[in-house]
Design a protein around this motif. Structure first.
Motif, PDB file in Angstrom:
ATOM      1  N   ARG A 240      -3.431  -3.133 -10.152  1.00 47.49           N
ATOM      2  CA  ARG A 240      -2.313  -3.754  -9.438  1.00 47.49           C
ATOM      3  C   ARG A 240      -2.164  -5.224  -9.825  1.00 47.49           C
ATOM      4  N   HIS A 241      -3.294  -5.930  -9.889  1.00 45.96           N
ATOM      5  CA  HIS A 241      -3.255  -7.346 -10.275  1.00 45.96           C
ATOM      6  C   HIS A 241      -2.841  -7.506 -11.741  1.00 45.96           C
ATOM      7  N   MET A 242      -3.220  -6.579 -12.576  1.00 48.02           N
ATOM      8  CA  MET A 242      -2.804  -6.637 -13.978  1.00 48.02           C
ATOM      9  C   MET A 242      -1.277  -6.607 -14.081  1.00 48.02           C
ATOM     10  N   PHE A 243      -0.641  -5.751 -13.316  1.00 47.16           N
ATOM     11  CA  PHE A 243       0.823  -5.692 -13.351  1.00 47.16           C
ATOM     12  C   PHE A 243       1.454  -6.909 -12.689  1.00 47.16           C
ATOM     13  N   ARG A 244       0.814  -7.477 -11.682  1.00 50.15           N
ATOM     14  CA  ARG A 244       1.315  -8.732 -11.106  1.00 50.15           C
ATOM     15  C   ARG A 244       1.294  -9.843 -12.149  1.00 50.15           C
ATOM     16  N   GLY A 250       4.526 -12.639 -18.158  1.00 53.45           N
ATOM     17  CA  GLY A 250       5.099 -12.032 -19.350  1.00 53.45           C
ATOM     18  C   GLY A 250       4.069 -11.235 -20.111  1.00 53.45           C
ATOM     19  N   ILE A 251       4.532 -10.280 -20.850  1.00 57.47           N
ATOM     20  CA  ILE A 251       3.659  -9.332 -21.533  1.00 57.47           C
ATOM     21  C   ILE A 251       2.787  -9.992 -22.592  1.00 57.47           C
ATOM     22  N   ASP A 252       3.169 -11.175 -23.078  1.00 55.41           N
ATOM     23  CA  ASP A 252       2.437 -11.844 -24.159  1.00 55.41           C
ATOM     24  C   ASP A 252       1.257 -12.672 -23.670  1.00 55.41           C
ATOM     25  N   HIS A 253       1.023 -12.719 -22.361  1.00 60.10           N
ATOM     26  CA  HIS A 253       0.028 -13.662 -21.848  1.00 60.10           C
ATOM     27  C   HIS A 253      -0.970 -13.031 -20.888  1.00 60.10           C
ATOM     28  N   VAL A 254      -1.138 -11.718 -20.980  1.00 58.37           N
ATOM     29  CA  VAL A 254      -2.057 -11.002 -20.097  1.00 58.37           C
ATOM     30  C   VAL A 254      -3.043 -10.198 -20.927  1.00 58.37           C
ATOM     31  N   LEU A 282      -1.120   1.364 -18.070  1.00 57.95           N
ATOM     32  CA  LEU A 282      -0.030   0.655 -18.744  1.00 57.95           C
ATOM     33  C   LEU A 282       0.993   1.648 -19.305  1.00 57.95           C
ATOM     34  N   ARG A 283       0.507   2.711 -19.920  1.00 52.76           N
ATOM     35  CA  ARG A 283       1.426   3.726 -20.461  1.00 52.76           C
ATOM     36  C   ARG A 283       2.169   4.449 -19.336  1.00 52.76           C
ATOM     37  N   ASP A 284       1.435   4.786 -18.272  1.00 49.72           N
ATOM     38  CA  ASP A 284       2.058   5.503 -17.167  1.00 49.72           C
ATOM     39  C   ASP A 284       3.131   4.666 -16.477  1.00 49.72           C
ATOM     40  N   HIS A 285       2.992   3.352 -16.591  1.00 57.07           N
ATOM     41  CA  HIS A 285       3.970   2.435 -15.990  1.00 57.07           C
ATOM     42  C   HIS A 285       5.232   2.320 -16.837  1.00 57.07           C
ATOM     43  N   GLU A 291       3.621  -2.955 -26.272  1.00 53.07           N
ATOM     44  CA  GLU A 291       3.261  -3.742 -25.100  1.00 53.07           C
ATOM     45  C   GLU A 291       1.871  -3.393 -24.602  1.00 53.07           C
ATOM     46  N   VAL A 292       1.515  -2.124 -24.640  1.00 51.23           N
ATOM     47  CA  VAL A 292       0.159  -1.705 -24.269  1.00 51.23           C
ATOM     48  C   VAL A 292      -0.857  -2.382 -25.169  1.00 51.23           C
TER      49      VAL A 292
END
Length: 309
Positions: A240-244, A250-254, A282-285, A291-292
């Protein structure tokens, strides 16, 4: 492939050999590289019985933190795993370790020790851990220096010069503000989550406010999603925190910075077997494969290349 940008894999304590059975799970967990951190102040900290949070209880003796770091590095080097020194040495089919240090307490005023650690193969160093050291203030204790010290600024410049990633995990926001002023390379916060107003545990002192996170992003850096303090939410909470983080930064900084086997990871992620669950989430989202790959390994590798370049 997955790169875990902050672990104590196989050696969570100060003494003893690395547990090779933990490292043996990397291949099955699709983990190409584990960044393994030596802890200099491990003998000076303990868990508060009331808050369950780690804190300093004594000062270090001269040379004690350096000796602890050397002992950790010795154990990782003796673990039978390949040590990656450059980004191109990280390969999906050949798991490796990347050496790191948690806290600059080992420096004791001697910046040349950074050069020595680089020559030994260390590629990522946190400025601070649980002791307020000569580089700057920390998130979990009252400020002493008012942010990054002049010595801390010189340490950042030296790490940029020799090709060591600067990691601001555990640094106070004012310390990070100083890092942002002097750094010429991207820097990371290897293991943290974002503050979450209104959530029962959303104001943990190790969580990041928006300005803190923004400084990491503006450097071109990465924040690693973290599980160790999520004792109630466990691995679903880390996801959950990963998606937050993705939504806010942004996808480039996680990236992924489990801190295993610390805290909640001791039971949830004691080794690398559950890392594919992060990739699958990540894929299921609905994230695209590109991006994964960025979250699982590419973002941290981009920083590693920029720092070594």
């Amino acid at each position: 492939m997955i790169i875990d940008m902050h672990t104590h894999a196989g050696r969570p304590r100060r003494t003893g050999d690395v547990d090779r059975s933990v490292l043996a799970t990397m291949r099955g967990g699709n983990v190409a590289a584990a960044v393994v951190s030596a802890i200099g102040d491990i003998a000076m900290i303990r868990r508060d019985p009331a808050t369950r949070r780690l804190e300093k209880f004594r000062d270090a003796s001269p040379g004690e933190c350096l000796d602890a770091v050397q002992g950790y590095l010795d154990s990782f080097e003796a673990a039978g795993m390949r040590i990656a020194l450059e980004p191109d040495e990280i390969r999906a089919d050949d798991p490796c370790l990347v050496l790191a240090i948690e806290g600059c307490d080992f420096l004791e005023g001697d910046l040349d020790r950074l050069d020595a650690m680089e020559r030994r193969g260390v590629r990522s160093i946190q400025l601070t851990h649980y002791l307020v050291n000569e580089t700057g203030d920390i998130q979990t204790a009252p400020p002493v220096h008012g942010g990054l010290t002049p010595f801390g600024a010189e340490a950042v410049r030296r790490m940029n010069a020799v090709g060591i990633i600067v990691d601001v995990a555990h640094c106070s926001e004012d310390t990070v503000r100083g890092v942002a002023r002097v750094a010429t390379r991207p820097f990371i916060c290897s293991h943290a989550n974002l503050k979450e107003p209104g959530h029962p545990h959303g104001d943990h002192p190790r969580f990041l406010g928006p300005d803190y996170a923004r400084m990491v992003v503006e450097s071109g850096g990465v924040v690693g999603a973290w599980i160790a303090v999520l004792n109630e939410e466990k691995l679903p909470g880390m996801i959950r925190h990963m998606f937050r983080l993705i939504d806010a930064l942004g996808i480039d900084h996680v990236g992924i910075g489990t801190d295993l086997p610390a805290g909640a990871a001791a039971t949830e992620m004691p080794d690398f077997r559950r890392h594919p669950e992060l990739e699958a989430a990540l894929r299921d989202h609905g994230l695209a494969e590109e991006e994964v790959e960025k979250v699982c390994s590419g973002n941290w590798l981009r920083v590693f290349r920029a720092v070594r370049g």
